[in-house]
Design a protein around this motif. Structure first.
Motif, PDB file in Angstrom:
ATOM      1  N   UNK A 166       0.854  -1.194   0.000  1.00 14.74           N
ATOM      2  CA  UNK A 166       0.000   0.000   0.000  1.00 14.74           C
ATOM      3  C   UNK A 166       0.887   1.241   0.000  1.00 14.74           C
ATOM      4  N   UNK A 167       0.893   1.983  -1.116  1.00 17.66           N
ATOM      5  CA  UNK A 167       1.757   3.157  -1.242  1.00 17.66           C
ATOM      6  C   UNK A 167       1.110   4.390  -0.613  1.00 17.66           C
ATOM      7  N   UNK A 168       1.930   5.202   0.010  1.00 17.96           N
ATOM      8  CA  UNK A 168       1.470   6.443   0.635  1.00 17.96           C
ATOM      9  C   UNK A 168       1.292   7.506  -0.447  1.00 17.96           C
ATOM     10  N   UNK A 169       0.109   8.107  -0.503  1.00 14.34           N
ATOM     11  CA  UNK A 169      -0.147   9.238  -1.391  1.00 14.34           C
ATOM     12  C   UNK A 169      -0.903  10.304  -0.606  1.00 14.34           C
ATOM     13  N   UNK A 170      -0.894  11.524  -1.140  1.00 12.06           N
ATOM     14  CA  UNK A 170      -1.591  12.609  -0.445  1.00 12.06           C
ATOM     15  C   UNK A 170      -3.083  12.335  -0.365  1.00 12.06           C
ATOM     16  N   UNK A 171      -3.678  11.864  -1.450  1.00 11.60           N
ATOM     17  CA  UNK A 171      -5.115  11.596  -1.444  1.00 11.60           C
ATOM     18  C   UNK A 171      -5.466  10.532  -0.416  1.00 11.60           C
ATOM     19  N   UNK A 280       9.553   9.711  -8.861  1.00 11.01           N
ATOM     20  CA  UNK A 280       8.676   9.484  -7.715  1.00 11.01           C
ATOM     21  C   UNK A 280       9.002   8.162  -7.027  1.00 11.01           C
ATOM     22  N   UNK A 281       9.122   8.212  -5.712  1.00  4.43           N
ATOM     23  CA  UNK A 281       9.365   7.008  -4.906  1.00  4.43           C
ATOM     24  C   UNK A 281       8.044   6.461  -4.388  1.00  4.43           C
ATOM     25  N   UNK A 282       7.850   5.181  -4.558  1.00  2.00           N
ATOM     26  CA  UNK A 282       6.690   4.519  -3.961  1.00  2.00           C
ATOM     27  C   UNK A 282       7.070   4.069  -2.556  1.00  2.00           C
ATOM     28  N   UNK A 283       6.321   4.553  -1.578  1.00  2.00           N
ATOM     29  CA  UNK A 283       6.604   4.265  -0.168  1.00  2.00           C
ATOM     30  C   UNK A 283       5.501   3.378   0.391  1.00  2.00           C
ATOM     31  N   UNK A 284       5.832   2.118   0.646  1.00  2.00           N
ATOM     32  CA  UNK A 284       4.841   1.202   1.208  1.00  2.00           C
ATOM     33  C   UNK A 284       4.723   1.416   2.707  1.00  2.00           C
ATOM     34  N   UNK A 285       3.480   1.427   3.186  1.00  2.00           N
ATOM     35  CA  UNK A 285       3.232   1.608   4.617  1.00  2.00           C
ATOM     36  C   UNK A 285       2.087   0.701   5.050  1.00  2.00           C
ATOM     37  N   UNK A 286       1.955   0.533   6.347  1.00  2.00           N
ATOM     38  CA  UNK A 286       0.890  -0.285   6.939  1.00  2.00           C
ATOM     39  C   UNK A 286      -0.323   0.608   7.173  1.00  2.00           C
ATOM     40  N   UNK A 287      -1.497   0.106   6.872  1.00  3.53           N
ATOM     41  CA  UNK A 287      -2.734   0.825   7.149  1.00  3.53           C
ATOM     42  C   UNK A 287      -3.357   0.276   8.430  1.00  3.53           C
TER      43      UNK A 287
END
Length: 364
Positions: A166-171, A280-287
């Motif tokens: 899951x990539x972090x985005x502003x939206x 652009x870097x895709x940053x995976x994070x935990x939701x």
């Protein structure tokens, strides 16, 4: 005639003490201006030192009490607030079809393995859950924000955490249903074609007029729409894109390089990986959803993993599942081999509990 003594009428200034009584001797009188007696000086110094120590201790106790009452919550308080105290099992939504990242073996045990799976185990362990107390549930791309996954009976159920590329985005950050942790992996978008594809793809614009498959509601779909007028097909599972590419239904597929590298490695040379040079870097994070206390605990687990040189679980996960994918994808930055910087989250700890270093994270 008897003569009276000369001073018979005068009263003695210092009459003798009654018989059998003696005044206590207090030593010689101290002359004015002379230094204090040694014994008295030591007593005064000891008293002043004791008073100073008492004041310092009182200040420390008061300061610590104020901090303890008004400071951030403790780890135990966060566990209670997150609803973990009476929770026997932890549900985690993961992908099931991405080799090297999160893959469910279609065997009798239906075991899960991959980099994301190991990150999920890392976090679960710090939350107090053994591997046999963790339930992995299949989650599709569009359900990651809603935190709805499929159970063994095919029913949608809520999960506690989502660890699913899951990539972090502003939206997404502005979505109240999404609560991202600190990132746990950096990757970038890339393109995969069949090995017989003519030429080299260095940008998404070169996919103009091509049949391209990607994941629906993903960052890759958004970038593709911005860059080209390719004929885009969105799928729920990236494995469907890979199957269509192999069968000739598509000319290319695009998503995060760390996801695609597994399919390239398993293709036996049938697929070719292209670096499209996106900055652009895709940053995976935990939701963790709206459970803010749980998100803080996830951040604490990732911080400990990053800051503790003795904790090699992240490095071991990378070496076990991502390193083997790299030879099949030369010249492609599949995923950075270092855990992203993590700062200590707001968790109340005594000074002697703060054993891990605090480092500044470079701005991105």
């Amino acid at each position: 005639m008897t003569e009276e003594p000369a001073d018979s009428g005068a009263r003695a200034e210092n009459p003798p003490a009654p018989s059998g009584e003696h005044e206590p001797w207090s030593g010689p009188e101290q002359e004015p201006g002379s230094p204090p007696a040694p014994g008295r000086s030591r007593r005064v110094r000891r008293f002043r030192l004791a008073a100073w120590v008492a004041l310092v201790l009182a200040a420390i106790v008061v300061g610590a009490s104020v901090m303890w009452v008004n400071g951030p919550p403790t780890e135990a308080e966060l566990r209670e607030k997150a609803g973990l105290f009476n929770k026997d099992r932890l549900r985690i939504g993961v992908k099931t079809d991405t080799p090297g990242i999160a893959f469910q073996e279609q065997t009798g045990r239906r075991a899960f393995k991959g980099f994301d799976i190991q990150i999920a185990y890392l976090i679960a362990a710090d939350l107090g859950y053994r591997p046999d107390k963790v339930d992995f549930l299949a989650i599709e791309t569009e359900d990651r924000a809603r935190m709805q996954a499929l159970d063994a009976n095919g029913r949608f159920v809520g999960v506690d955490l989502v660890v699913a590329t899951f990539s972090v985005t502003r939206d997404r950050q502005e979505d109240p249903s999404v609560g991202f942790s600190t990132p746990y992996l950096y990757t970038e978008q890339s393109v995969v074609t069949r090995s017989d594809y003519p030429g080299k793809i260095t940008s998404l614009g070169q996919l103009e007029g091509k049949r391209v498959c990607t994941l629906g509601t993903s960052t890759s779909e958004t970038e593709l729409a911005k860059a080209t007028r390719a004929t885009v097909t969105a799928r729920n599972l990236i494995s469907d894109c890979a199957a269509g590419l192999e069968n000739g239904d598509f000319d290319a597929m695009t998503t995060d390089a760390a996801i695609l590298a597994g399919f390239v490695a398993e293709s036996g040379g049938a697929f070719r990986h292209h670096d499209i040079a996106l900055e652009k870097t895709e940053m995976w994070a935990v939701n963790a959803g709206s459970n803010e206390a749980l998100r803080t605990l996830v951040d604490l687990a990732l911080y400990r993993s990053y800051a503790d040189p003795q904790d090699q679980r992240w490095e071991q996960a990378y070496q076990a599942y991502i390193d083997p994918l790299l030879p099949a994808s030369p010249n492609v930055n599949v995923a950075q081999a270092e855990q992203p910087c993590a700062l200590p989250p707001p968790v109340r700890r005594w000074p002697w509990e703060r054993t891990l270093p605090v480092q500044d994270c470079p701005s991105r």
